[in-house]
Design a protein around this motif. Structure first.
Motif, PDB file in Angstrom:
ATOM      1  N   VAL A 160       4.348  10.099   1.129  1.00  0.00           N
ATOM      2  CA  VAL A 160       5.128   9.970   2.357  1.00  0.00           C
ATOM      3  C   VAL A 160       5.624  11.358   2.745  1.00  0.00           C
ATOM      4  O   VAL A 160       5.789  12.233   1.897  1.00  0.00           O
ATOM      5  N   TYR A 194      -1.135  10.615   4.188  1.00  0.00           N
ATOM      6  CA  TYR A 194       0.315  10.470   4.034  1.00  0.00           C
ATOM      7  C   TYR A 194       0.872   9.561   5.130  1.00  0.00           C
ATOM      8  O   TYR A 194       0.370   9.560   6.261  1.00  0.00           O
ATOM      9  N   LYS A 195       1.920   8.819   4.774  1.00  0.00           N
ATOM     10  CA  LYS A 195       2.684   8.092   5.777  1.00  0.00           C
ATOM     11  C   LYS A 195       3.696   9.069   6.360  1.00  0.00           C
ATOM     12  O   LYS A 195       4.549   9.598   5.644  1.00  0.00           O
TER      13      LYS A 195
END
Length: 415
Positions: A303, A333-334
């Motif tokens: 993240v 990735y978030k």
């Protein structure tokens, strides 16, 4: 020498790429099959075929007996002595079989056996040819629409471009030549079934391999691709040679290389960015053309929290969230994007950020920006200033407002 048979096998080998040895085996089997139909059995039938001259002979092996009970497997001593006077009871006599004497049904069965073998070998050759091209691109010619699917001729085989693998908005006419990505090749009783795609991200990669010599020879690697077919593609590249600029190599002189790919993709926009092992730097590049104040990435949780100037928020998110969505796919990735104001209210800015902002204000930075960038109506350029499919000749900083200095806070939780 059986000249006619030799010529026929040579033509088959040249035109259909079917081995002579395979066809000779098929002829031998067809003769044995014909004998079985003609005599009722083929247990004692021997076919001898010269692979060099194509001459062949068929023999029936029969045991020499005094009294014949099974004419198909036995021969009387009297008849055997006519063939060879040295034969005695208990010996095995080889009796020539004239294939010309076979009946119509036996001959037809033998013919069908040979034709069936030819068809099987044709399908096998075509399957092998296109199986080698699996996960690669091929050029096909549009034949016709079959419902919402498109029939594509690939040369020796046809492929079906299904509705799910078509780019929305693309319309083809018969005889159009298009490039396709071969997703899978299946072997079926009716021949090879070839699944092709125009939406697969690997299509973009293969097109760049064809256009860019540095990608083809491995000097430049395409590390990751995120694509929304027909609209935009983001591609991260890395150079194994410090003297080679990976983005410049993919763009080419005056955008020639990337424009060739864009043309094949019917105007799809392409962002090319530099790959970086540091996830924060990679995410910053992936969000280009938006400027980034801070990136805080967690490699374990995959993240990242990103802070951008207020006037860059809509640009970072993109139209209907496309820019942020593609960046997330590209990096894995978030990504959570906040504006500068939102970050200040939440207390997420780096400790020395306000000090840096104070220095910038002393130097005359006011934070003004051009309103045309507020609604996210942006045509898209990559982090190195290369434009996309509209010509690559404009600089994305060319607008009426003054461009602020890049603040440069890029942090990670782990590094």
């Amino acid at each position: 020498m059986n000249t006619e048979l030799m010529e026929a096998l040579t033509i088959l080998e040249k035109e259909k790429n079917i081995s002579k040895d395979v066809m000779m085996d098929a002829i031998e089997n067809s003769l044995i099959s014909a004998c079985k139909n003609h005599f009722g059995t083929a247990e004692n039938i021997k076919v001898i075929m010269d692979r060099e001259t194509c001459d062949y002979a068929v023999y029936a092996e029969k045991h020499v007996v005094e009294e014949v009970t099974n004419p198909a497997l036995e021969i009387s001593l009297e008849e055997a002595e006519k063939l060879d006077s040295a034969l005695q009871v208990g010996d095995v006599a080889q009796i020539p079989v004239q294939s010309k004497e076979f009946g119509r049904i036996a001959t037809q069965n033998a013919k069908n056996l040979i034709l069936q073998k030819i068809r099987e070998e044709e399908r096998k050759v075509v399957f092998d040819q296109y199986f080698e091209k699996e996960k690669d691109i091929v050029t096909g010619i549009v034949q016709r629409y079959v419902g919402k699917n498109i029939s594509i001729n690939l040369g020796r085989a046809d492929a079906m471009l299904t509705e799910n693998e078509q780019v929305k908005g693309e319309v083809f006419k018969p005889t159009d030549r298009i490039k396709l990505y071969v997703v899978e090749v299946k072997n079926t009783p009716r021949g090879p079934k070839i699944l092709v795609s125009r939406t697969h991200p690997e299509l973009v990669k293969r097109l760049f391999e064809a256009e860019v010599a540095e990608v083809r020879d491995g000097t430049v690697e395409i590390k990751s691709i995120a694509r929304e077919a027909g609209s935009r593609t983001k591609m991260a590249v890395w150079s194994n040679d410090p003297n080679v600029d990976p983005v410049g190599a993919c763009v080419g002189m005056n955008g020639a290389r990337v424009n060739a790919v864009v043309q094949e993709l019917r105007g799809e926009k392409i962002d090319i960015i530099n790959w970086d092992e540091n996830p924060a730097l990679l995410i910053e590049n992936a969000l280009s053309p938006a400027k980034v104040i801070s990136v805080m990435a967690d490699p374990e949780e995959k993240v990242a929290n990103v802070i951008v100037p207020d006037y860059q928020l809509s640009l970072a998110i993109g139209k209907e969230g496309q820019n942020a969505r593609l960046a997330a796919r590209l990096t894995g990735y978030k990504i959570d994007i906040k504006s500068e104001t939102q970050a200040i209210e939440a207390g997420d800015l780096p400790e020395n950020y306000m000090e840096q902002m104070g220095l910038m204000e002393e130097e005359g930075y006011t934070g003004d920006y051009d309103e045309e960038y507020e609604d996210g109506a942006y045509d898209g350029y990559d982090s190195d200033g290369y434009g996309e499919s509209d010509g690559y000749e404009e600089d994305y900083d060319d607008y009426s407002g003054e461009e602020p200095e890049e603040i440069g806070f890029v942090e990670t939780d782990k590094e």
